[in-house]
Scaffold this active site. Structure first.
Site, PDB file in Angstrom:
ATOM      1  N   LYS A  49      59.644  23.609  64.438  1.00  0.00           N
ATOM      2  CA  LYS A  49      59.375  23.132  65.804  1.00  0.00           C
ATOM      3  C   LYS A  49      59.859  24.169  66.824  1.00  0.00           C
ATOM      4  O   LYS A  49      60.642  25.067  66.466  1.00  0.00           O
ATOM      5  CB  LYS A  49      60.082  21.790  66.026  1.00  0.00           C
ATOM      6  CG  LYS A  49      61.592  21.867  65.929  1.00  0.00           C
ATOM      7  CD  LYS A  49      62.222  20.478  65.882  1.00  0.00           C
ATOM      8  CE  LYS A  49      63.734  20.592  65.772  1.00  0.00           C
ATOM      9  NZ  LYS A  49      64.377  19.289  65.507  1.00  0.00           N
ATOM     10  N   TYR A 279      72.544  41.198  92.587  1.00  0.00           N
ATOM     11  CA  TYR A 279      72.553  40.116  93.574  1.00  0.00           C
ATOM     12  C   TYR A 279      73.964  39.579  93.793  1.00  0.00           C
ATOM     13  O   TYR A 279      74.698  39.329  92.849  1.00  0.00           O
ATOM     14  CB  TYR A 279      71.675  38.956  93.108  1.00  0.00           C
ATOM     15  CG  TYR A 279      70.201  39.259  93.096  1.00  0.00           C
ATOM     16  CD1 TYR A 279      69.547  39.671  94.259  1.00  0.00           C
ATOM     17  CD2 TYR A 279      69.468  39.121  91.927  1.00  0.00           C
ATOM     18  CE1 TYR A 279      68.185  39.943  94.234  1.00  0.00           C
ATOM     19  CE2 TYR A 279      68.112  39.383  91.899  1.00  0.00           C
ATOM     20  CZ  TYR A 279      67.473  39.799  93.060  1.00  0.00           C
ATOM     21  OH  TYR A 279      66.137  40.066  93.042  1.00  0.00           O
ATOM     22  N   MET A 327      66.197  38.161  87.022  1.00  0.00           N
ATOM     23  CA  MET A 327      65.106  37.524  86.295  1.00  0.00           C
ATOM     24  C   MET A 327      64.568  38.405  85.162  1.00  0.00           C
ATOM     25  O   MET A 327      64.311  37.925  84.063  1.00  0.00           O
ATOM     26  CB  MET A 327      63.974  37.174  87.266  1.00  0.00           C
ATOM     27  CG  MET A 327      62.878  36.325  86.638  1.00  0.00           C
ATOM     28  SD  MET A 327      61.544  35.914  87.779  1.00  0.00           S
ATOM     29  CE  MET A 327      62.306  34.683  88.820  1.00  0.00           C
TER      30      MET A 327
HETATM   31  C1  LIG Z   1      65.193  19.446  64.375  1.00  0.00           C
HETATM   32  C2  LIG Z   1      65.283  18.467  63.271  1.00  0.00           C
HETATM   33  C3  LIG Z   1      65.769  18.839  62.003  1.00  0.00           C
HETATM   34  C4  LIG Z   1      66.352  20.216  61.715  1.00  0.00           C
HETATM   35  O1  LIG Z   1      67.682  20.279  62.189  1.00  0.00           O
HETATM   36  P1  LIG Z   1      68.623  21.554  61.880  1.00  0.00           P
HETATM   37  O2  LIG Z   1      69.983  21.087  62.269  1.00  0.00           O
HETATM   38  O3  LIG Z   1      68.145  22.676  62.742  1.00  0.00           O
HETATM   39  O4  LIG Z   1      68.495  21.829  60.436  1.00  0.00           O
HETATM   40  C5  LIG Z   1      65.712  17.896  61.001  1.00  0.00           C
HETATM   41  N1  LIG Z   1      65.238  16.657  61.228  1.00  0.00           N
HETATM   42  C6  LIG Z   1      64.790  16.251  62.431  1.00  0.00           C
HETATM   43  C7  LIG Z   1      64.284  14.864  62.617  1.00  0.00           C
HETATM   44  C8  LIG Z   1      64.796  17.138  63.495  1.00  0.00           C
HETATM   45  O5  LIG Z   1      64.372  16.744  64.702  1.00  0.00           O
END
Ligand SMILES: *Cc1c(COP(=O)(O)O)cnc(C)c1O
Length: 400
Positions: A49, A279, A327
């Site tokens: 993700k 800045y 930035m």
């Molecule tokens: C993001 C996530 C993981 C992975 O978590 P890590 O700590 O990065 O291994 C596993 N299960 C769910 C439901 C998640 O949202």
């Protein structure tokens, strides 16, 4: 946005002021470490993700699958579609909430597998599918809340949820799962409580002959803590990227960081004592210095709150960042490093010579966590896969 893949004449290595380097061999190594730790019982879901925690989802997914992962986990439907569009065939679990008809239709169309957390949602999903032409059932994953108090149906009512979803047309239950809130804590009390609630739900389901095909519970931390938490599959994110969820979990596996963040010196100048830098003039030189301007800033994912608080690495030496991070650029005091040139490589995260700066170091300074540092790097930085990290390579400008 300019895509580096679409502009081969602008090779990132030659033109880029800054980039994210992805060590695919380290990724393969980490996958193999987890595979060996899991043995033959549990499958490995690579959690990709948020663009694989900033590493590049397609590249990471393809590499992890070849090295021994068999499932992919994403948070959103578009993240799943991106993987399918790249030709990836492995099962993809969408772990985030899916509520709209559009999302549900896309799930069916792209053969993604949604997380369902309540009967009403399952009913709407089943209805949506019955109105589509495709007769193929969709594999769904039921999520229980065992104590995270985020997505999930109360674990104590698991039987009700499973029984309801089983009788719906077009849905096939692929797994039952839950998620830990504190698996990275040295105090296991709450994690054990959640584990017990999950076990109790499974026992109830077994009593009614409703035990789903597949059970999974563990994130990276839980995977490292106790093989009893592996069940049929583990969902590993952070560990694949070579970082540890907590210091006390470092002894279990030998993981290698996959990401390095690098930029080039774009300008060098000598400043007399008493000169304000950047800045707000948050830094004023107290002696004459030689200063480097580096082509990376907070719009790329370097937290502005690190201003005047971090070091970077150049030619195997540490150099303090000075003045407010802007930035697109930041400044570094390089007085002690001779013979630098415009185009020289600066390592912000990664290793150079004897030095190593990690996302955990930045997280400690920003009161954050390594997860947030990793996925903070923006698409403006090309992700460059390297088998050999680029550090002492001659700079683009020197070659010209
Ligand atoms: C993001 C996530 C993981 C992975 O978590 P890590 O700590 O990065 O291994 C596993 N299960 C769910 C439901 C998640 O949202």
């Amino acid at each position: 946005m300019l895509s580096w893949e679409q502009t081969p004449s602008l090779s990132p290595m030659r033109c880029c002021r800054a980039w994210v380097e992805i060590d695919l061999e380290a990724l393969r190594h980490n996958v193999r470490q987890f595979r060996a730790w899991l043995g033959n019982q549990a499958q490995l879901m690579a959690v990709v993700k948020a663009d694989a925690y900033g590493h590049g989802a397609v590249m990471v997914a393809q590499t992890a699958l070849k090295a021994g992962a068999s499932w992919l986990g994403v948070a959103t439907v578009p993240e799943g579609i991106e993987l399918r569009t790249a030709g990836i065939q492995a099962p993809i679990l969408v772990m985030g909430a899916v509520n709209s008809h559009e999302e549900m239709q896309a799930i069916a169309r792209w053969r993604l597998q949604p997380t369902l957390v309540m009967p009403k949602q399952a009913l709407v999903f089943s209805d949506t599918l019955s109105r589509l032409a495709s007769a193929r059932p969709v594999e769904v994953h039921l999520k229980l809340d065992t104590g995270m108090s985020r997505l999930g149906f109360p674990a104590a009512e698991a039987v009700e949820l499973v029984r309801f979803v089983r009788q719906l047309p077009h849905l096939k239950i692929s797994s039952l799962y839950s998620h830990f809130a504190t698996a990275d804590s040295p105090d296991p009390t709450i994690m054990r409580q959640q584990h017990q609630r999950f076990e109790a739900a499974i026992a109830q389901l077994e009593e009614h002959h409703l035990r789903p095909l597949r059970l999974h519970l563990a994130n990276t931390a839980a995977t490292l803590v106790d093989p009893a938490l592996h069940y049929d599959m583990v969902r590993v994110g952070l560990g694949l990227y070579g970082l540890y969820p907590a210091p006390h979990l470092q002894a279990v596996l030998d993981l290698k960081p996959v990401m390095q963040v690098k930029a080039r010196i774009t300008h060098l100048k000598d400043l007399p004592a008493g000169t304000g830098v950047s800045y707000g003039h948050s830094y004023v030189t107290d002696r004459p210095i030689r200063m480097a301007v580096v082509g990376i800033g907070y719009a790329d994912g370097v937290p502005r709150i690190l201003s005047n608080r971090v070091q970077v690495m150049i030619r195997g030496q540490l150099a303090p960042q000075i003045g407010t991070i802007t930035m697109d650029q930041l400044m570094v005091d390089v007085t002690h490093i001779p013979n630098l040139q415009e185009g020289d490589v600066v390592t912000l995260l990664g290793h150079d010579g004897p030095h190593r700066i990690t996302p955990d170091d930045w997280a400690a300074l920003t009161h954050s966590i390594s997860w947030e540092i990793l996925c903070g790097f923006k698409h403006r930085l090309p992700r460059i896969a390297v088998e050999q990290p680029i550090s002492s390579a001659p700079s683009a400008m020197q070659e010209r």
